[in-house]
Structures are given as C-alpha cells and as structure tokens.
Design an enzyme around this catalytic site. Sequence first.
Site, PDB file in Angstrom:
ATOM      1  N   SER A 128       0.939  -1.145   0.069  1.00 49.25           N
ATOM      2  CA  SER A 128      -0.143   0.122   0.151  1.00 49.25           C
ATOM      3  C   SER A 128       0.896   1.353  -0.020  1.00 49.25           C
ATOM      4  O   SER A 128       0.947   2.046   1.039  1.00 49.25           O
ATOM      5  CB  SER A 128      -0.934   0.164   1.179  1.00 49.25           C
ATOM      6  OG  SER A 128      -0.104   0.065   2.440  1.00 49.25           O
ATOM      7  N   HIS A 164      -3.379  -6.013   2.219  1.00 47.53           N
ATOM      8  CA  HIS A 164      -2.619  -7.131   2.846  1.00 47.53           C
ATOM      9  C   HIS A 164      -3.438  -8.434   2.974  1.00 47.53           C
ATOM     10  O   HIS A 164      -2.697  -9.396   3.280  1.00 47.53           O
ATOM     11  CB  HIS A 164      -2.030  -6.841   4.212  1.00 47.53           C
ATOM     12  CG  HIS A 164      -1.263  -5.642   3.913  1.00 47.53           C
ATOM     13  ND1 HIS A 164      -0.706  -4.703   5.060  1.00 47.53           N
ATOM     14  CD2 HIS A 164      -0.539  -5.028   2.886  1.00 47.53           C
ATOM     15  CE1 HIS A 164       0.147  -3.809   4.659  1.00 47.53           C
ATOM     16  NE2 HIS A 164       0.238  -3.924   3.324  1.00 47.53           N
ATOM     17  N   GLN A 183      -6.749  -1.772   6.919  1.00 49.56           N
ATOM     18  CA  GLN A 183      -5.533  -2.607   6.728  1.00 49.56           C
ATOM     19  C   GLN A 183      -4.966  -3.159   7.841  1.00 49.56           C
ATOM     20  O   GLN A 183      -4.568  -4.743   7.863  1.00 49.56           O
ATOM     21  CB  GLN A 183      -4.709  -1.769   6.046  1.00 49.56           C
ATOM     22  CG  GLN A 183      -3.250  -2.620   5.611  1.00 49.56           C
ATOM     23  CD  GLN A 183      -2.319  -1.459   4.742  1.00 49.56           C
ATOM     24  OE1 GLN A 183      -2.568  -1.329   3.643  1.00 49.56           O
ATOM     25  NE2 GLN A 183      -1.343  -1.079   5.452  1.00 49.56           N
ATOM     26  N   GLU A 184      -5.096  -2.651   9.179  1.00 46.20           N
ATOM     27  CA  GLU A 184      -4.125  -3.348  10.259  1.00 46.20           C
ATOM     28  C   GLU A 184      -4.916  -2.947  11.464  1.00 46.20           C
ATOM     29  O   GLU A 184      -5.260  -1.913  11.772  1.00 46.20           O
ATOM     30  CB  GLU A 184      -2.900  -2.746  10.164  1.00 46.20           C
ATOM     31  CG  GLU A 184      -1.883  -2.994   9.019  1.00 46.20           C
ATOM     32  CD  GLU A 184      -0.647  -2.095   9.133  1.00 46.20           C
ATOM     33  OE1 GLU A 184      -0.272  -1.769  10.010  1.00 46.20           O
ATOM     34  OE2 GLU A 184       0.075  -2.071   7.961  1.00 46.20           O
ATOM     35  N   GLU A 205       1.292  -9.544   6.865  1.00 49.34           N
ATOM     36  CA  GLU A 205       2.046  -9.135   7.835  1.00 49.34           C
ATOM     37  C   GLU A 205       2.046 -10.082   8.920  1.00 49.34           C
ATOM     38  O   GLU A 205       2.545  -9.867  10.282  1.00 49.34           O
ATOM     39  CB  GLU A 205       1.884  -7.788   8.400  1.00 49.34           C
ATOM     40  CG  GLU A 205       2.294  -6.708   7.430  1.00 49.34           C
ATOM     41  CD  GLU A 205       2.155  -5.255   7.707  1.00 49.34           C
ATOM     42  OE1 GLU A 205       1.581  -5.001   8.801  1.00 49.34           O
ATOM     43  OE2 GLU A 205       2.419  -4.243   6.926  1.00 49.34           O
ATOM     44  N   ASP A 254      -4.394   0.962  11.457  1.00 52.64           N
ATOM     45  CA  ASP A 254      -3.698   1.588  10.318  1.00 52.64           C
ATOM     46  C   ASP A 254      -4.784   1.242   9.339  1.00 52.64           C
ATOM     47  O   ASP A 254      -5.054   0.331   8.633  1.00 52.64           O
ATOM     48  CB  ASP A 254      -2.359   1.050   9.834  1.00 52.64           C
ATOM     49  CG  ASP A 254      -1.895   1.700   8.723  1.00 52.64           C
ATOM     50  OD1 ASP A 254      -2.601   2.686   8.014  1.00 52.64           O
ATOM     51  OD2 ASP A 254      -0.828   1.418   8.191  1.00 52.64           O
ATOM     52  N   GLU A 281      -3.654   5.386  12.426  1.00 53.16           N
ATOM     53  CA  GLU A 281      -2.640   5.638  11.048  1.00 53.16           C
ATOM     54  C   GLU A 281      -3.504   5.856   9.996  1.00 53.16           C
ATOM     55  O   GLU A 281      -4.549   5.328   9.554  1.00 53.16           O
ATOM     56  CB  GLU A 281      -1.459   4.809  11.053  1.00 53.16           C
ATOM     57  CG  GLU A 281      -0.711   4.801   9.951  1.00 53.16           C
ATOM     58  CD  GLU A 281       0.292   3.709   9.814  1.00 53.16           C
ATOM     59  OE1 GLU A 281       0.490   2.977  10.776  1.00 53.16           O
ATOM     60  OE2 GLU A 281       0.760   3.293   8.696  1.00 53.16           O
ATOM     61  N   ASP A 324       1.253   8.351   7.499  1.00 51.49           N
ATOM     62  CA  ASP A 324       2.283   7.511   6.790  1.00 51.49           C
ATOM     63  C   ASP A 324       2.155   7.941   5.438  1.00 51.49           C
ATOM     64  O   ASP A 324       3.348   8.581   4.885  1.00 51.49           O
ATOM     65  CB  ASP A 324       1.713   5.886   6.891  1.00 51.49           C
ATOM     66  CG  ASP A 324       2.555   4.740   6.085  1.00 51.49           C
ATOM     67  OD1 ASP A 324       3.436   5.365   5.475  1.00 51.49           O
ATOM     68  OD2 ASP A 324       2.097   3.675   5.883  1.00 51.49           O
ATOM     69  N   LYS A 367       9.669   4.920   7.713  1.00 48.80           N
ATOM     70  CA  LYS A 367       9.810   4.030   6.773  1.00 48.80           C
ATOM     71  C   LYS A 367      11.164   4.242   6.096  1.00 48.80           C
ATOM     72  O   LYS A 367      10.741   5.248   5.126  1.00 48.80           O
ATOM     73  CB  LYS A 367       8.695   3.615   5.932  1.00 48.80           C
ATOM     74  CG  LYS A 367       7.644   3.125   6.537  1.00 48.80           C
ATOM     75  CD  LYS A 367       6.334   2.953   5.518  1.00 48.80           C
ATOM     76  CE  LYS A 367       5.382   2.059   6.040  1.00 48.80           C
ATOM     77  NZ  LYS A 367       4.112   2.162   5.063  1.00 48.80           N
ATOM     78  N   HIS A 406       8.179  -1.181   9.604  1.00 48.55           N
ATOM     79  CA  HIS A 406       8.736  -2.235   8.674  1.00 48.55           C
ATOM     80  C   HIS A 406       7.921  -2.071   7.413  1.00 48.55           C
ATOM     81  O   HIS A 406       7.003  -0.990   7.386  1.00 48.55           O
ATOM     82  CB  HIS A 406       8.298  -3.488   9.116  1.00 48.55           C
ATOM     83  CG  HIS A 406       6.786  -3.809   9.263  1.00 48.55           C
ATOM     84  ND1 HIS A 406       6.424  -5.354   9.420  1.00 48.55           N
ATOM     85  CD2 HIS A 406       5.941  -2.883   9.435  1.00 48.55           C
ATOM     86  CE1 HIS A 406       4.840  -5.081   9.418  1.00 48.55           C
ATOM     87  NE2 HIS A 406       4.701  -3.800   9.658  1.00 48.55           N
ATOM     88  N   ARG A 407       8.028  -2.718   6.413  1.00 47.76           N
ATOM     89  CA  ARG A 407       7.007  -2.717   5.216  1.00 47.76           C
ATOM     90  C   ARG A 407       6.350  -3.805   5.252  1.00 47.76           C
ATOM     91  O   ARG A 407       6.758  -5.126   5.907  1.00 47.76           O
ATOM     92  CB  ARG A 407       7.807  -2.453   4.062  1.00 47.76           C
ATOM     93  CG  ARG A 407       8.581  -1.398   3.909  1.00 47.76           C
ATOM     94  CD  ARG A 407       7.621  -0.038   3.919  1.00 47.76           C
ATOM     95  NE  ARG A 407       6.583   0.241   3.157  1.00 47.76           N
ATOM     96  CZ  ARG A 407       6.376   1.193   2.274  1.00 47.76           C
ATOM     97  NH1 ARG A 407       7.302   1.747   1.887  1.00 47.76           N
ATOM     98  NH2 ARG A 407       5.196   1.175   1.687  1.00 47.76           N
ATOM     99  N   SER A 408       5.261  -4.182   4.447  1.00 47.16           N
ATOM    100  CA  SER A 408       4.437  -5.512   4.179  1.00 47.16           C
ATOM    101  C   SER A 408       5.334  -6.518   3.571  1.00 47.16           C
ATOM    102  O   SER A 408       5.118  -7.756   3.874  1.00 47.16           O
ATOM    103  CB  SER A 408       3.185  -5.238   3.632  1.00 47.16           C
ATOM    104  OG  SER A 408       3.206  -4.688   2.234  1.00 47.16           O
ATOM    105  N   LYS A 410       6.430  -0.319  14.930  1.00 48.55           N
ATOM    106  CA  LYS A 410       5.551  -1.290  14.120  1.00 48.55           C
ATOM    107  C   LYS A 410       6.149  -2.237  13.152  1.00 48.55           C
ATOM    108  O   LYS A 410       6.845  -2.282  12.212  1.00 48.55           O
ATOM    109  CB  LYS A 410       4.579  -0.246  13.194  1.00 48.55           C
ATOM    110  CG  LYS A 410       3.463  -0.980  12.553  1.00 48.55           C
ATOM    111  CD  LYS A 410       2.573   0.059  11.817  1.00 48.55           C
ATOM    112  CE  LYS A 410       2.536  -0.003  10.522  1.00 48.55           C
ATOM    113  NZ  LYS A 410       1.397   0.360   9.651  1.00 48.55           N
TER     114      LYS A 410
HETATM  115  P1  PGA Z   1       2.880  -1.392   3.038  1.00 44.91           P
HETATM  116  O1  PGA Z   1       1.840  -1.289   4.456  1.00 44.91           O
HETATM  117  O2  PGA Z   1       4.235  -1.848   3.636  1.00 44.91           O
HETATM  118  O3  PGA Z   1       2.272  -2.280   2.103  1.00 44.91           O
HETATM  119  O4  PGA Z   1       3.004  -0.072   2.669  1.00 44.91           O
HETATM  120  C1  PGA Z   1       2.353  -0.897   5.704  1.00 44.91           C
HETATM  121  C2  PGA Z   1       1.620   0.382   6.054  1.00 44.91           C
HETATM  122  O5  PGA Z   1       0.769   1.030   5.700  1.00 44.91           O
HETATM  123  O6  PGA Z   1       1.965   0.870   7.052  1.00 44.91           O
HETATM  124 ZN    ZN Z   2       0.399   2.635   6.709  1.00 48.67          ZN
END
Ligand code: PGA
Ligand code: ZN
Length: 431
Positions: free
Chosen positions: A44, A157, A165-166, A209, A246, A287, A314, A339, A367-369, A390
């Site tokens: 994302s 994800h 998403q999270e 994740e 998130d 987020e 983000d 990130k 981190h990243r996904s 995270k």
């Molecule tokens: P991404 O997701 O690494 O797929 O961008 C993580 C996030 O959105 O925080």
């Molecule tokens: Zn995010």
Amino acid sequence: MANPYKIKEVRAMEILDSRGNPTVQAEVLTQEAYGRAMVPSGASTGKYEAVELRDKDPKRFHGRGVQKAIDNILTILAPAIIGLDAREQQTIDAKLRELDGTPNKSRLGANAILGVSLAVAKAAADTGIKHLFEYLAPREEYVLPVPLMNIINGGVHAGNQLAIQEFMIMPVGFDNFHRALQAGIEVYHTLGKVLKDKYGPVGVNLGDEGGFAPPMQDTREALNAVITAIEQEGYKPGKEIGLALDAAANEFHTKGKYSIDSHRLSPGELLDFYRELSKEYPLISIEDPFEENAFESFSQLTQSIGQSVQIVGDDIFVSNSERLQKGIDMGAANSLLLKVNQIGTLTEAIEAAQLAGSNDYTVVVSHRSGETENTFIADLAVALSCGQIKTGAPARGERTAKYNRLTKITHDLGRNGQYAGNQFRKCKVTR
Ligand code: PGA
Ligand code: ZN
C-alpha cells in the site's frame, strides 16, 4: 596505521523478500568489518514515496526483478564511496543523492541507494565493534519501544473484505519489553482460537504481515474479536493493552469518498466514524485515517480526538521532511510513521524523525509489508528512543527477527533500557 573504517568494497545482489519478490541486498566492507542491509518493499505504497526501481523485464520475476538497481550499486554508487570513511554517513548519503540527481531517487532507485546507505552504517558499527543502535546514538540509556502488533490484516494485505488494513494491539501496561511482547503473543494465539471457533479453519488464514485474515467485512467485527481475545487472556483492554489501527485509507478512497463497512462515506462522515470508534473502543492510535492528500481532514481529526488518540501519518508524509513540515504547519496528525525506504537514505530518515520530535510529534519506526530478515529498524527504533515500533504480527520469521532483536537489545541493555510502556506519547526524538 590504515583507517579501519575505510570502505574497501561494495557488493550487491538480488535476494527475496517475504512475499517472494526480488529485492536488493547490499554489502559494504571496511578494512576490518562488514555490513549488510536488505531493502523492504510496500504494497500500500504512497504516491509520494521515493521510487523503487524494478526492471520491468517480463522474462524475469514477472517484471519485478531489481537487477538494474543492483547494477547501479555496482557501477555507479560503489566507485563513488570506496575509499571513504564509513562513519561519514551524512557525506556518503549526500553523495548517493547527488549521483542520483532526482528529487525522488528515480534514476538509480531508492532501493539501490537505501541498501548502500544502511549497509554503510552497519559496516561502521561492526568496525567499531558496537551494537548498531549504540553506534547510531551513543549514550548511556535507551528507550525500548512499544510494539504495534498487527494481529488482524485487511485492505490490500489480505484476501478478505475489511477496508481497514491493520488491527493492532499495543501492550502498554507492562514494565518491560519482553513481558509486553509475551502479552501480545498470548493475545495473538488466543485470537486464533476465537477466530477458528467462529469462522472455522479459514478464520486463521494469514495476511502479508502475519496477522489473521478472517473472512470479515466489518470494522467493529474485527475490533470485537480483538477485545474478546484480550479479555479471554485475562488482560484489561485499554489498561494493559490498547488498540491501534492503520486504516491505509488511500486504498479505499475513490472520487472523494471512502468505501468502508458497506458504506460510501464523505470525509466528514468518516471522521465521525473514527470519533465513534474511539468512544466505543480503547483506541490509542490511528494511522492514515484519510487519503494521502487530505491534510485538512487529518488536521480536523487531530483537533477532534488527537488528545486521546495518536494520529499517525504514513502515506501522507512518506517519511519526507517537506511533506511532514506541511503537516506540522497545518496541525495534520501528531505522529510520523518512519519507513526508511520511503525516503531512501538513513540521513534523511533521521532528519525527518528529528523534525517530528522538535515539533512535538511522536515517531513510530516501521517495517513494510514486504520484509526481509534484516533487523536494522529494531536498532533504529532504540537509537531514536522514539518509544514505538510497528513490525507486524508476532509470527513469521521476517517479523519475529525484529522482535527477537529487540529482546536481545533489552537483555544486553539491562537497567540501561527502559520500556516506553504507557509513556509512549511522551517519548520525543531529540537531536
Ligand atoms: P505497506 O504497508 O508496507 O504495504 O505500505 C504498511 C503500512 O501501510 O504501514
Ligand atoms: Zn500505513
């Protein structure tokens, strides 16, 4: 005597990330040691992120190869830094940026540049026989971060219908990192049982994740399952364990509206939805509640609930100091998601964290996904002493690598490492 920190060689190769996609590994050799870094990759991704260079050659890895980035390291970046002192991080990063010459690192690739930038730091730390976090920020005492553990996955994800998403838990009510991690893992496993009872075996499928990706579509359905798991484990929601989201709202935003929970919401309606959720649940962090250009909506939500809920940017900030400054000026969010691969050099990432800290924004290292077993971000979170990290579910090697590294740091620091716990919003990155 020869300078032991002098860079004598740079290597690079194409390796795999946790989704089985090619990514960059860079290695930097000094006279006496060696540093390695692996570059993560998002799904994302924000539009304003630094550019991840992909070969687009359909004959290899469906076009996802990174051989061009590798070649750029070997033929352009390596010759420019060989002979330099690996401790000169800022000078080296400036040189890498200059060689690229574009504002978004699109010529040589942020993946090429970041790999070298991080490997330089690791090589310098190892040359001095120091922990990476100590090398990055030498001092007596450090803060161990609260983990934002992503235990239900949705959005891009996961193969379910959850817009958000999270769904994360933050074990804040404990006095050391390892005990907090234990609580998070217990809740994760109990959540697995709760989901299996309710949805059958598909309830415990996993997302990118490592969180569960049950066949749900409603935000409250997911939040209720998490609360049930926390309570079944005997922990107090809101006291020992807070909730975090998130939304990654960019991904469910089209034509000015947000598609969530079978509704098409205006920004104002979505804001009300978050406000209701924050009353119904012990939500302590949200987020990307709106899409990546919605500075206004971000600041309205921050005005409205920012005292009790951390509002994290983000995709809106993409770890970029210019975009963060705009957010600061407008009061959009009160926290920066950091990130390293969104911006592409360690120096710029640290500068963004410092800009956040000096404006009273918190920082969540992330981190990243698409991840690797590289643990750089665990050390970075401790070095910045930002109090939050995270790094996904407490499962799957690419995620547990970071948790295990933090456990090791906790152990080695002993009394000199303090868990941020429920003081996490008071931790500010300093220069
Ligand atoms: P991404 O997701 O690494 O797929 O961008 C993580 C996030 O959105 O925080
Ligand atoms: Zn995010």
